[in-house]
Scaffold this motif. Structure first.
Motif, PDB file in Angstrom:
ATOM      1  N   GLU A 127     -10.057  10.280   3.560  1.00  0.00           N
ATOM      2  CA  GLU A 127     -11.419  10.005   3.266  1.00  0.00           C
ATOM      3  C   GLU A 127     -11.568   9.006   1.916  1.00  0.00           C
ATOM      4  N   SER A 128     -10.994   9.273   0.922  1.00  0.00           N
ATOM      5  CA  SER A 128     -10.997   8.340  -0.213  1.00  0.00           C
ATOM      6  C   SER A 128     -10.448   7.104   0.166  1.00  0.00           C
ATOM      7  N   TYR A 129      -9.441   6.930   0.951  1.00  0.00           N
ATOM      8  CA  TYR A 129      -9.090   5.795   1.362  1.00  0.00           C
ATOM      9  C   TYR A 129     -10.104   4.937   2.106  1.00  0.00           C
ATOM     10  N   ILE A 130     -10.850   5.637   2.995  1.00  0.00           N
ATOM     11  CA  ILE A 130     -11.786   4.936   3.756  1.00  0.00           C
ATOM     12  C   ILE A 130     -13.183   4.572   2.830  1.00  0.00           C
ATOM     13  N   HIS A 131     -13.456   5.295   2.033  1.00  0.00           N
ATOM     14  CA  HIS A 131     -14.509   5.144   1.194  1.00  0.00           C
ATOM     15  C   HIS A 131     -14.032   3.850   0.158  1.00  0.00           C
ATOM     16  N   ARG A 132     -12.935   3.971  -0.192  1.00  0.00           N
ATOM     17  CA  ARG A 132     -12.516   2.606  -1.089  1.00  0.00           C
ATOM     18  C   ARG A 132     -12.505   1.268  -0.296  1.00  0.00           C
ATOM     19  N   LYS A 133     -12.024   1.424   0.859  1.00  0.00           N
ATOM     20  CA  LYS A 133     -11.933   0.092   1.712  1.00  0.00           C
ATOM     21  C   LYS A 133     -13.265  -0.465   2.157  1.00  0.00           C
ATOM     22  N   GLY A 134     -14.130   0.692   2.358  1.00  0.00           N
ATOM     23  CA  GLY A 134     -15.411   0.419   2.794  1.00  0.00           C
ATOM     24  C   GLY A 134     -16.369  -0.445   1.652  1.00  0.00           C
ATOM     25  N   ARG A 135     -15.903  -0.427   0.466  1.00  0.00           N
ATOM     26  CA  ARG A 135     -16.392  -1.009  -0.651  1.00  0.00           C
ATOM     27  C   ARG A 135     -16.612  -2.671  -0.421  1.00  0.00           C
ATOM     28  N   VAL A 136     -15.675  -3.093   0.093  1.00  0.00           N
ATOM     29  CA  VAL A 136     -15.609  -4.524   0.339  1.00  0.00           C
ATOM     30  C   VAL A 136     -15.726  -5.204   1.863  1.00  0.00           C
ATOM     31  N   GLY A 137     -16.029  -6.429   1.931  1.00  0.00           N
ATOM     32  CA  GLY A 137     -16.266  -7.135   3.213  1.00  0.00           C
ATOM     33  C   GLY A 137     -17.386  -6.532   4.081  1.00  0.00           C
ATOM     34  N   ARG A 138     -18.442  -6.035   3.282  1.00  0.00           N
ATOM     35  CA  ARG A 138     -19.605  -5.597   3.976  1.00  0.00           C
ATOM     36  C   ARG A 138     -20.629  -6.767   4.491  1.00  0.00           C
ATOM     37  N   ASP A 139     -20.179  -7.805   3.889  1.00  0.00           N
ATOM     38  CA  ASP A 139     -21.073  -9.153   4.120  1.00  0.00           C
ATOM     39  C   ASP A 139     -20.438 -10.018   5.311  1.00  0.00           C
ATOM     40  N   GLY A 140     -19.394  -9.639   5.418  1.00  0.00           N
ATOM     41  CA  GLY A 140     -18.632 -10.391   6.517  1.00  0.00           C
ATOM     42  C   GLY A 140     -17.761 -11.587   5.780  1.00  0.00           C
ATOM     43  N   GLU A 141     -17.789 -11.782   4.607  1.00  0.00           N
ATOM     44  CA  GLU A 141     -17.095 -12.699   3.713  1.00  0.00           C
ATOM     45  C   GLU A 141     -15.682 -12.189   3.582  1.00  0.00           C
ATOM     46  N   LYS A 142     -14.610 -13.069   3.307  1.00  0.00           N
ATOM     47  CA  LYS A 142     -13.331 -12.574   3.119  1.00  0.00           C
ATOM     48  C   LYS A 142     -13.243 -11.887   1.775  1.00  0.00           C
TER      49      LYS A 142
ATOM     50  N   PHE B 229       3.881   2.534  -6.276  1.00  0.00           N
ATOM     51  CA  PHE B 229       5.377   2.694  -6.768  1.00  0.00           C
ATOM     52  C   PHE B 229       6.002   3.565  -5.891  1.00  0.00           C
ATOM     53  N   PRO B 230       7.327   3.677  -5.824  1.00  0.00           N
ATOM     54  CA  PRO B 230       8.222   4.459  -5.017  1.00  0.00           C
ATOM     55  C   PRO B 230       7.792   5.932  -4.620  1.00  0.00           C
ATOM     56  N   GLU B 231       7.223   6.398  -5.825  1.00  0.00           N
ATOM     57  CA  GLU B 231       6.865   7.840  -5.728  1.00  0.00           C
ATOM     58  C   GLU B 231       5.742   8.179  -4.693  1.00  0.00           C
ATOM     59  N   GLU B 232       4.821   7.181  -4.497  1.00  0.00           N
ATOM     60  CA  GLU B 232       3.793   7.078  -3.856  1.00  0.00           C
ATOM     61  C   GLU B 232       3.768   6.741  -2.328  1.00  0.00           C
ATOM     62  N   ILE B 233       5.156   6.328  -1.885  1.00  0.00           N
ATOM     63  CA  ILE B 233       5.264   5.872  -0.461  1.00  0.00           C
ATOM     64  C   ILE B 233       4.902   6.855   0.579  1.00  0.00           C
ATOM     65  N   GLU B 234       5.197   8.044   0.237  1.00  0.00           N
ATOM     66  CA  GLU B 234       4.810   9.366   1.086  1.00  0.00           C
ATOM     67  C   GLU B 234       3.439   9.301   1.344  1.00  0.00           C
ATOM     68  N   ALA B 235       2.495   9.060   0.405  1.00  0.00           N
ATOM     69  CA  ALA B 235       1.187   8.934   0.457  1.00  0.00           C
ATOM     70  C   ALA B 235       0.729   8.038   1.446  1.00  0.00           C
ATOM     71  N   VAL B 236       1.218   6.832   1.239  1.00  0.00           N
ATOM     72  CA  VAL B 236       1.007   5.709   1.982  1.00  0.00           C
ATOM     73  C   VAL B 236       1.256   5.899   3.372  1.00  0.00           C
TER      74      VAL B 236
ATOM     75  N   LYS C 233      -0.184   7.111   9.047  1.00  0.00           N
ATOM     76  CA  LYS C 233      -0.040   7.820  10.422  1.00  0.00           C
ATOM     77  C   LYS C 233      -1.401   8.347  10.692  1.00  0.00           C
ATOM     78  N   ALA C 234      -2.419   8.500   9.836  1.00  0.00           N
ATOM     79  CA  ALA C 234      -3.802   8.887  10.280  1.00  0.00           C
ATOM     80  C   ALA C 234      -4.175   7.595  10.774  1.00  0.00           C
ATOM     81  N   LEU C 235      -4.170   6.536  10.290  1.00  0.00           N
ATOM     82  CA  LEU C 235      -4.720   5.193  10.920  1.00  0.00           C
ATOM     83  C   LEU C 235      -4.106   4.921  12.185  1.00  0.00           C
ATOM     84  N   GLY C 236      -3.110   5.230  12.370  1.00  0.00           N
ATOM     85  CA  GLY C 236      -2.113   4.678  13.503  1.00  0.00           C
ATOM     86  C   GLY C 236      -1.735   3.080  13.328  1.00  0.00           C
ATOM     87  N   HIS C 237      -1.306   2.905  12.169  1.00  0.00           N
ATOM     88  CA  HIS C 237      -0.748   1.366  11.895  1.00  0.00           C
ATOM     89  C   HIS C 237      -0.379   1.285  10.768  1.00  0.00           C
TER      90      HIS C 237
END
Length: 159
Positions: free
Chosen positions: A112-127, A135-142, A147-151
């Motif tokens: 949910e937080s990931y989607i909310h954060r990503k949704g903050r940009v690109g709303r106007d169609g601009e790049k 860092f390495p300790e966060e790779i599992e979270a990534v 896995k949830a995104l499917g890519h």
């Protein structure tokens, strides 16, 4: 996924994380950047460090006065401030206008937080860009988000 958003996982170390922020802000000519952290203290630390390096940044915190929060938002909208640093909670419901980049200083803890954060940009169609400083300790979270995104997300190591 929106084609106008470039999303990159930058692999770094805890020690290099702030330096990465500086390098990205210096290298890219982004005028409107939202940097998201997981804690208020981290937001304060990042804001202070950016300001000390000459990068105009303000913290946006839920417990700030309305005037302080309004100054941060207006500065970002007018591009007189390059970065606003906030926690997820403080950033909820913000209407900033077009952002060129979201930098996840701390990787989002939930889908949910990931989607909310990503949704903050690109709303106007601009790049736009979403940069995750990981860092390495966060790779599992990534991997959990992937896995949830499917890519998988593009990974890059700083040169």
């Amino acid at each position: 996924p929106k084609d106008n958003i470039e999303e990159i996982v930058w692999l770094t170390t805890k020690e290099q994380k702030l330096e990465m922020d500086f390098e990205m802000m210096a290298s890219y000519l982004w005028k409107r950047v939202l940097i998201l952290t997981n804690t208020k203290q981290q937001a304060r630390n990042v804001t202070a460090a950016l300001s000390n390096k000459g990068i105009s940044a303000l913290a946006f915190e839920a417990d700030q006065t309305q005037g302080a929060r309004q100054r941060a938002l207006e500065g970002l909208k007018k591009a007189s401030i390059r970065a606003v640093v906030a926690t997820d909670l403080a950033a909820r419901g913000l209407h900033i206008g077009p952002l060129e980049c979201v930098i996840n200083y701390d990787f989002p803890r939930t889908l949910e937080s990931y989607i909310h954060r990503k949704g903050r940009v690109g709303r106007d169609g601009e790049k736009a860009y979403v940069i995750h400083l990981v860092f390495p300790e966060e790779i599992e979270a990534v991997q959990s988000i992937e896995k949830a995104l499917g890519h998988t997300l593009t990974r890059q190591k700083p040169s």
